[in-house]
Scaffold this motif. Structure first.
Motif, PDB file in Angstrom:
ATOM      1  N   SER A  46      -7.912  12.324  64.129  1.00 40.09           N
ATOM      2  CA  SER A  46      -8.651  11.834  65.296  1.00 40.09           C
ATOM      3  C   SER A  46      -7.709  11.197  66.320  1.00 40.09           C
ATOM      4  CB  SER A  46      -9.731  10.832  64.873  1.00 40.09           C
ATOM      5  OG  SER A  46      -9.164   9.691  64.275  1.00 40.09           O
ATOM      6  N   PHE A  47      -6.558  10.715  65.889  1.00 40.25           N
ATOM      7  CA  PHE A  47      -5.547  10.193  66.817  1.00 40.25           C
ATOM      8  C   PHE A  47      -4.793  11.337  67.491  1.00 40.25           C
ATOM      9  CE2 PHE A  47      -5.907   6.422  64.152  1.00 40.25           C
ATOM     10  CZ  PHE A  47      -5.863   5.414  65.093  1.00 40.25           C
ATOM     11  N   ILE A  48      -4.607  12.418  66.760  1.00 45.78           N
ATOM     12  CA  ILE A  48      -3.735  13.502  67.203  1.00 45.78           C
ATOM     13  C   ILE A  48      -4.414  14.454  68.175  1.00 45.78           C
ATOM     14  CG2 ILE A  48      -2.321  15.438  66.399  1.00 45.78           C
ATOM     15  CD1 ILE A  48      -1.358  12.571  65.559  1.00 45.78           C
ATOM     16  N   HIS A  49      -5.686  14.722  67.946  1.00 44.63           N
ATOM     17  CA  HIS A  49      -6.388  15.740  68.737  1.00 44.63           C
ATOM     18  C   HIS A  49      -6.292  15.445  70.243  1.00 44.63           C
ATOM     19  CE1 HIS A  49      -9.178  18.965  69.514  1.00 44.63           C
ATOM     20  NE2 HIS A  49      -9.899  18.153  70.262  1.00 44.63           N
ATOM     21  N   ASN A  50      -5.595  16.313  70.958  1.00 44.98           N
ATOM     22  CA  ASN A  50      -5.406  16.232  72.413  1.00 44.98           C
ATOM     23  C   ASN A  50      -4.716  14.945  72.886  1.00 44.98           C
ATOM     24  OD1 ASN A  50      -6.459  18.776  73.038  1.00 44.98           O
ATOM     25  ND2 ASN A  50      -8.548  17.994  73.015  1.00 44.98           N
ATOM     26  N   PHE A  51      -3.983  14.285  72.020  1.00 44.83           N
ATOM     27  CA  PHE A  51      -3.328  13.040  72.441  1.00 44.83           C
ATOM     28  C   PHE A  51      -2.271  13.293  73.513  1.00 44.83           C
ATOM     29  CE2 PHE A  51       0.216  14.184  69.792  1.00 44.83           C
ATOM     30  CZ  PHE A  51       1.284  13.428  70.234  1.00 44.83           C
ATOM     31  N   HIS A  52      -1.775  14.517  73.585  1.00 44.78           N
ATOM     32  CA  HIS A  52      -0.746  14.829  74.583  1.00 44.78           C
ATOM     33  C   HIS A  52      -1.274  14.728  76.013  1.00 44.78           C
ATOM     34  CE1 HIS A  52      -2.855  18.597  73.795  1.00 44.78           C
ATOM     35  NE2 HIS A  52      -2.389  19.061  74.941  1.00 44.78           N
ATOM     36  N   MET A  53      -2.601  14.599  76.165  1.00 43.58           N
ATOM     37  CA  MET A  53      -3.202  14.467  77.490  1.00 43.58           C
ATOM     38  C   MET A  53      -3.672  13.044  77.779  1.00 43.58           C
ATOM     39  SD  MET A  53      -5.474  17.904  77.813  1.00 43.58           S
ATOM     40  CE  MET A  53      -5.650  18.681  76.231  1.00 43.58           C
ATOM     41  N   ASP A  54      -3.318  12.095  76.940  1.00 37.71           N
ATOM     42  CA  ASP A  54      -3.836  10.733  77.064  1.00 37.71           C
ATOM     43  C   ASP A  54      -2.705   9.732  76.838  1.00 37.71           C
ATOM     44  OD1 ASP A  54      -5.031   8.221  76.651  1.00 37.71           O
ATOM     45  OD2 ASP A  54      -6.743   9.063  75.576  1.00 37.71           O
ATOM     46  N   ALA A  55      -2.223   9.115  77.903  1.00 41.72           N
ATOM     47  CA  ALA A  55      -1.074   8.209  77.833  1.00 41.72           C
ATOM     48  C   ALA A  55      -1.328   7.016  76.913  1.00 41.72           C
ATOM     49  CB  ALA A  55      -0.703   7.725  79.230  1.00 41.72           C
ATOM     50  N   LYS A  56      -2.546   6.509  76.895  1.00 42.44           N
ATOM     51  CA  LYS A  56      -2.864   5.358  76.051  1.00 42.44           C
ATOM     52  C   LYS A  56      -2.731   5.734  74.559  1.00 42.44           C
ATOM     53  CE  LYS A  56      -6.200   2.659  77.395  1.00 42.44           C
ATOM     54  NZ  LYS A  56      -7.506   2.047  77.678  1.00 42.44           N
ATOM     55  N   ARG A  57      -3.262   6.887  74.206  1.00 49.41           N
ATOM     56  CA  ARG A  57      -3.156   7.331  72.805  1.00 49.41           C
ATOM     57  C   ARG A  57      -1.722   7.680  72.439  1.00 49.41           C
ATOM     58  NH1 ARG A  57      -8.174  11.196  71.770  1.00 49.41           N
ATOM     59  NH2 ARG A  57      -6.498  12.301  70.747  1.00 49.41           N
ATOM     60  N   GLN A  58      -0.974   8.217  73.380  1.00 50.03           N
ATOM     61  CA  GLN A  58       0.445   8.490  73.126  1.00 50.03           C
ATOM     62  C   GLN A  58       1.179   7.195  72.779  1.00 50.03           C
ATOM     63  OE1 GLN A  58       2.249  10.689  76.365  1.00 50.03           O
ATOM     64  NE2 GLN A  58       0.463  12.033  76.491  1.00 50.03           N
ATOM     65  N   ASN A  59       0.872   6.144  73.512  1.00 51.43           N
ATOM     66  CA  ASN A  59       1.495   4.849  73.274  1.00 51.43           C
ATOM     67  C   ASN A  59       1.139   4.307  71.889  1.00 51.43           C
ATOM     68  OD1 ASN A  59       3.076   2.616  74.059  1.00 51.43           O
ATOM     69  ND2 ASN A  59       1.238   1.500  74.664  1.00 51.43           N
ATOM     70  N   VAL A  60      -0.119   4.436  71.512  1.00 50.61           N
ATOM     71  CA  VAL A  60      -0.552   3.974  70.186  1.00 50.61           C
ATOM     72  C   VAL A  60       0.189   4.735  69.093  1.00 50.61           C
ATOM     73  CG1 VAL A  60      -2.506   3.925  68.580  1.00 50.61           C
ATOM     74  CG2 VAL A  60      -2.814   3.140  70.933  1.00 50.61           C
ATOM     75  N   ILE A  61       0.238   6.054  69.201  1.00 51.67           N
ATOM     76  CA  ILE A  61       0.902   6.873  68.184  1.00 51.67           C
ATOM     77  C   ILE A  61       2.390   6.554  68.110  1.00 51.67           C
ATOM     78  CG2 ILE A  61       1.589   9.247  67.617  1.00 51.67           C
ATOM     79  CD1 ILE A  61      -1.238  10.060  68.633  1.00 51.67           C
ATOM     80  N   GLN A  62       3.025   6.436  69.244  1.00 48.66           N
ATOM     81  CA  GLN A  62       4.453   6.122  69.275  1.00 48.66           C
ATOM     82  C   GLN A  62       4.723   4.777  68.586  1.00 48.66           C
ATOM     83  OE1 GLN A  62       6.079   6.100  73.243  1.00 48.66           O
ATOM     84  NE2 GLN A  62       8.089   6.665  72.504  1.00 48.66           N
ATOM     85  N   ASN A  63       3.869   3.802  68.826  1.00 48.38           N
ATOM     86  CA  ASN A  63       4.054   2.485  68.213  1.00 48.38           C
ATOM     87  C   ASN A  63       3.748   2.482  66.721  1.00 48.38           C
ATOM     88  OD1 ASN A  63       4.941   0.425  70.256  1.00 48.38           O
ATOM     89  ND2 ASN A  63       3.284   1.411  71.361  1.00 48.38           N
ATOM     90  N   ILE A  64       2.772   3.254  66.290  1.00 46.39           N
ATOM     91  CA  ILE A  64       2.500   3.365  64.847  1.00 46.39           C
ATOM     92  C   ILE A  64       3.700   3.978  64.138  1.00 46.39           C
ATOM     93  CG2 ILE A  64       1.115   4.563  63.104  1.00 46.39           C
ATOM     94  CD1 ILE A  64      -1.308   4.205  64.976  1.00 46.39           C
ATOM     95  N   ILE A  65       4.286   5.011  64.725  1.00 45.58           N
ATOM     96  CA  ILE A  65       5.466   5.646  64.121  1.00 45.58           C
ATOM     97  C   ILE A  65       6.614   4.650  64.033  1.00 45.58           C
ATOM     98  CG2 ILE A  65       7.238   7.419  64.482  1.00 45.58           C
ATOM     99  CD1 ILE A  65       4.957   9.191  65.653  1.00 45.58           C
ATOM    100  N   GLN A  66       6.851   3.894  65.095  1.00 46.69           N
ATOM    101  CA  GLN A  66       7.926   2.894  65.084  1.00 46.69           C
ATOM    102  C   GLN A  66       7.663   1.810  64.041  1.00 46.69           C
ATOM    103  OE1 GLN A  66       8.217   1.543  69.142  1.00 46.69           O
ATOM    104  NE2 GLN A  66       9.377   3.323  69.789  1.00 46.69           N
TER     105      GLN A  66
END
Length: 119
Positions: A46-66
């Motif tokens: 649910s985080f991944i689906h179309n996240f490449h089109m949403d800057a806010k979700r990109q930020n969340v994913i990037q921070n979870i990975i870090q």
């Protein structure tokens, strides 16, 4: 929680690795990755689906990975369906991507057959 921790520690003692599935949804929380012997987080699709089109979700994913890498954990992204998602996840340092972008579910016999032809 104490009995879960004890059980997971016993599993770790015999060499099993523990993965927390569907991280970010339901009952999974940051306290679990602090308190339990977790080796890997599986980031819910649910985080991944179309996240490449949403800057806010990109930020969340990037921070979870870090965050995960800072704790010595691997990250698996579930539900990767398009190249743009895969490319961003690689850029962010995601360890493993899985999903329909790579292959649809198949029987083991078909997987083995296809791999024997490409080897």
């Amino acid at each position: 929680m104490e009995s879960v921790r004890k059980t997971l520690n016993k599993l770790c003692d015999i060499g099993l690795k523990i993965s927390l599935d569907d991280f970010g949804t339901g009952f999974s929380s940051l306290s679990h990755i602090i308190e339990l012997p977790i080796d890997e987080l599986k980031l819910d699709r649910s985080f991944i689906h179309n996240f490449h089109m949403d800057a806010k979700r990109q930020n969340v994913i990037q921070n979870i990975i870090q965050l995960a890498h800072g704790m010595g954990l691997r990250i698996v992204a579930e539900g990767v369906e398009v190249e743009a998602e895969c490319n961003l996840l690689k850029q962010y340092g995601c360890d493993v991507c899985q999903g329909y972008y790579f292959a649809y579910p198949m029987p083991l016999s078909r997987l083995l057959h296809e791999n024997s032809q490409t080897a």
